[in-house]
Enzyme design. Structure first.
Site, PDB file in Angstrom:
ATOM      1  N   ASP A  21       0.795  -1.206  -0.016  1.00  0.00           N
ATOM      2  CA  ASP A  21       0.242  -0.082  -0.124  1.00  0.00           C
ATOM      3  C   ASP A  21       0.907   1.122   0.007  1.00  0.00           C
ATOM      4  O   ASP A  21       1.816   1.197   0.409  1.00  0.00           O
ATOM      5  CB  ASP A  21      -0.881  -0.080   1.087  1.00  0.00           C
ATOM      6  CG  ASP A  21      -2.292   0.746   1.202  1.00  0.00           C
ATOM      7  OD1 ASP A  21      -2.410   1.354   0.021  1.00  0.00           O
ATOM      8  OD2 ASP A  21      -2.794   1.395   2.071  1.00  0.00           O
ATOM      9  N   GLY A  24      -0.091   5.437  -4.514  1.00  0.00           N
ATOM     10  CA  GLY A  24      -0.609   6.621  -4.908  1.00  0.00           C
ATOM     11  C   GLY A  24       0.046   7.863  -4.131  1.00  0.00           C
ATOM     12  O   GLY A  24       0.324   8.975  -4.403  1.00  0.00           O
ATOM     13  N   ASN A  69     -10.918  -2.578  -5.701  1.00  0.00           N
ATOM     14  CA  ASN A  69     -10.097  -1.358  -6.413  1.00  0.00           C
ATOM     15  C   ASN A  69     -10.769  -1.061  -7.785  1.00  0.00           C
ATOM     16  O   ASN A  69     -10.585  -0.237  -8.210  1.00  0.00           O
ATOM     17  CB  ASN A  69      -8.831  -1.834  -6.539  1.00  0.00           C
ATOM     18  CG  ASN A  69      -7.889  -1.923  -5.422  1.00  0.00           C
ATOM     19  OD1 ASN A  69      -7.113  -2.673  -5.244  1.00  0.00           O
ATOM     20  ND2 ASN A  69      -8.092  -1.073  -4.642  1.00  0.00           N
ATOM     21  N   ARG A 189       1.909  -5.072   6.339  1.00  0.00           N
ATOM     22  CA  ARG A 189       1.166  -3.744   5.358  1.00  0.00           C
ATOM     23  C   ARG A 189       2.106  -2.458   5.457  1.00  0.00           C
ATOM     24  O   ARG A 189       2.418  -2.185   6.488  1.00  0.00           O
ATOM     25  CB  ARG A 189      -0.009  -3.517   5.887  1.00  0.00           C
ATOM     26  CG  ARG A 189      -1.124  -2.411   5.189  1.00  0.00           C
ATOM     27  CD  ARG A 189      -2.323  -2.233   5.420  1.00  0.00           C
ATOM     28  NE  ARG A 189      -3.013  -1.629   4.315  1.00  0.00           N
ATOM     29  CZ  ARG A 189      -4.391  -1.591   4.085  1.00  0.00           C
ATOM     30  NH1 ARG A 189      -5.086  -2.310   4.383  1.00  0.00           N
ATOM     31  NH2 ARG A 189      -4.783  -0.834   3.073  1.00  0.00           N
TER      32      ARG A 189
HETATM   33  C1  IPE Z   1      -5.457  -2.693  -0.335  1.00  0.00           C
HETATM   34  O1  IPE Z   1      -4.955  -1.308  -0.554  1.00  0.00           O
HETATM   35  C2  IPE Z   1      -5.423  -3.512  -1.664  1.00  0.00           C
HETATM   36  C3  IPE Z   1      -4.367  -3.812  -2.231  1.00  0.00           C
HETATM   37  C4  IPE Z   1      -3.034  -3.497  -1.628  1.00  0.00           C
HETATM   38  C5  IPE Z   1      -4.195  -4.246  -3.609  1.00  0.00           C
HETATM   39  P1  IPE Z   1      -6.137  -0.315  -0.774  1.00  0.00           P
HETATM   40  O2  IPE Z   1      -5.499   0.861  -0.847  1.00  0.00           O
HETATM   41  O3  IPE Z   1      -7.162  -0.566  -1.807  1.00  0.00           O
HETATM   42  O4  IPE Z   1      -7.132  -0.364   0.703  1.00  0.00           O
HETATM   43  P2  IPE Z   1      -7.997   0.635   1.508  1.00  0.00           P
HETATM   44  O5  IPE Z   1      -8.744   1.289   0.555  1.00  0.00           O
HETATM   45  O6  IPE Z   1      -6.798   1.785   1.804  1.00  0.00           O
HETATM   46  O7  IPE Z   1      -8.367  -0.177   2.613  1.00  0.00           O
HETATM   47  C1  IPE Z   2      -1.656   0.336  -3.476  1.00  0.00           C
HETATM   48  O1  IPE Z   2      -1.229   1.465  -3.303  1.00  0.00           O
HETATM   49  C2  IPE Z   2      -1.634  -0.413  -4.766  1.00  0.00           C
HETATM   50  C3  IPE Z   2      -3.421  -0.849  -5.028  1.00  0.00           C
HETATM   51  C4  IPE Z   2      -4.120  -0.710  -4.009  1.00  0.00           C
HETATM   52  C5  IPE Z   2      -3.344  -1.503  -6.355  1.00  0.00           C
HETATM   53  P1  IPE Z   2      -2.279   2.534  -3.288  1.00  0.00           P
HETATM   54  O2  IPE Z   2      -2.842   2.810  -4.725  1.00  0.00           O
HETATM   55  O3  IPE Z   2      -3.569   2.141  -2.692  1.00  0.00           O
HETATM   56  O4  IPE Z   2      -1.726   3.784  -2.746  1.00  0.00           O
HETATM   57  P2  IPE Z   2      -2.549   5.066  -1.833  1.00  0.00           P
HETATM   58  O5  IPE Z   2      -3.219   4.163  -0.716  1.00  0.00           O
HETATM   59  O6  IPE Z   2      -3.315   5.689  -2.567  1.00  0.00           O
HETATM   60  O7  IPE Z   2      -1.429   5.789  -1.390  1.00  0.00           O
HETATM   61 MG    MG Z   3      -4.053   2.336  -0.459  1.00  0.00          MG
END
Ligand code: IPE
Ligand code: IPE
Ligand code: MG
Length: 249
Positions: A21, A24, A69, A189
Site C-alpha cells: 500500500d 498513490g 479497487n 502492510r
Molecule cells: C488494499 O489497498 C488493496 C491492495 C493493496 C491491492 P487499498 O489502498 O485498496 O485499501 P484501502 O482502500 O485503503 O482499505
Molecule cells: C496500493 O497503493 C496499490 C493498489 C491498491 C493497487 P495505493 O494505490 O492504494 O496507494 P495509496 O494508498 O492511495 O497511497
Molecule cells: Mg491504498
C-alpha cells in the site's frame, strides 16, 4: 553485519503475505501521477522476492488488486491492468529461470481477457518449479472467496454428497482459493495503514501483523528483513500461556 544475518533461519515464516500500500501517496508526494507510484512499486516486488529467496521463505503472497479497487477512477484501473499484463509478460522468463512458481488467488475470470490469459500462461509455464511460490492476489476479496466456498459446500450438502460432520475447518481450507497453500505466519502492510482490507480473513486467524510507515515504492530488502526480525521477536501463544510453550502441557 547486515539485517539478514540476524535472522534465525530455523524460524523464518514459511508464508509471508504483503498488502502493498501507498503507491498513490508516494507518487503524489513527488508531484507525479498515481500510476507512476504503481510502476515504481514493481521494483519493490523484485526486492521482496529477492529477500524471500535469500532467507528461504517458501510462499510470498502479494495483494496486487482487490475487488474493491474496481471502484477507482477508470484511468487508474486501466493503467493497473496494463501494468499487470506487461509486468508478467516481461518478467516471466526470469521468474521461470529462478525457479519461481507463480500462483493466483482471486476471481481471475473477472479480469480483462488479456490479463487472465497472461496470468494463466505464467502459472502453467512455472508449475513444475520448486523454488519460491509467488502468489498474486488479483481481483481478490476474502469475503468473496468465503461466500463462494460456503455455496460450494452447501451445494455438496444439498446433493447429499457430504454430511454436516464433514464440514470442518479443513474442509473450508479446501474450498478457498488458497487451497494447498499454508496459512501466512506473517502479514506485512506498508504505508502506515492498520487494516486488512478484505485480505485473507480466514487464513489470517493466527498471523502476526507487521505494520510499517514505509510507502510501498520505498520498500527494500531490509524492510522485508526488518519485518521478519519483528516476527521473530514475538511470542506466538495460540491461546496458551507462556509457560506451556515448547512443552506438551
Ligand atoms: C488494499 O489497498 C488493496 C491492495 C493493496 C491491492 P487499498 O489502498 O485498496 O485499501 P484501502 O482502500 O485503503 O482499505
Ligand atoms: C496500493 O497503493 C496499490 C493498489 C491498491 C493497487 P495505493 O494505490 O492504494 O496507494 P495509496 O494508498 O492511495 O497511497
Ligand atoms: Mg491504498
Amino acid at each position: 553485519m547486515t539485517l539478514a544475518a540476524n535472522i534465525n533461519r530455523e524460524t523464518v515464516p514459511k508464508h509471508i503475505a504483503i498488502i502493498m500500500d501507498g503507491n498513490g501517496r508516494w507518487a503524489q508526494s513527488q508531484g507525479q501521477e498515481r500510476l507512476i507510484g504503481h510502476h515504481t512499486g514493481v521494483e519493490s516486488v523484485r526486492e521482496a522476492l529477492k529477500a524471500a529467496q535469500e532467507v528461504g521463505v517458501k510462499f510470498l503472497t502479494l495483494y496486487a488488486f482487490s475487488m474493491e479497487n474496481w471502484n477507482r477512477p477508470k484511468k487508474e484501473v486501466e493503467g493497473l491492468m496494463d501494468l499487470l499484463v506487461r509486468t508478467i509478460a516481461g518478467e516471466v522468463d526470469e521468474l521461470d529461470a529462478s525457479n519461481v512458481r507463480i500462483h493466483t488467488i482471486g476471481d481471475i475470470d473477472g479480469l480483462p481477457n488479456n490479463c487472465s490469459d497472461e496470468m494463466a500462461a505464467a502459472c502453467e509455464r512455472t508449475r513444475n518449479n520448486s523454488g519460491v511460490n509467488l502468489v498474486l492476489a488479483l481481483n481478490y476479496s476474502a469475503k468473496w472467496e468465503i461466500l463462494k466456498g460456503v455455496k460450494s459446500i452447501a451445494s455438496e450438502y444439498a446433493k447429499g454428497n457430504i454430511n454436516l460432520d464433514d464440514i470442518t475447518s479443513e474442509k473450508i481450507d479446501q474450498v478457498l482459493s488458497t487451497s494447498g497453500i499454508p496459512d501466512p505466519e506473517l502479514i506485512i502492510r506498508t504505508s502506515g495503514e492498520h487494516r486488512l482490507s478484505n485480505f485473507l480473513l480466514w487464513q489470517a486467524a493466527y498471523a502476526e501483523l507487521h505494520f510499517t510507515e514505509v510507502l510501498w515504492p520505498d520498500f527494500k530488502q531490509d524492510d522485508f528483513f526488518r519485518a521478519i526480525l519483528d516476527y521473530q521477536s514475538r511470542e506466538r501463544r495460540f491461546g496458551k500461556v507462556s509457560e506451556q510453550l515448547g512443552k506438551d502441557v
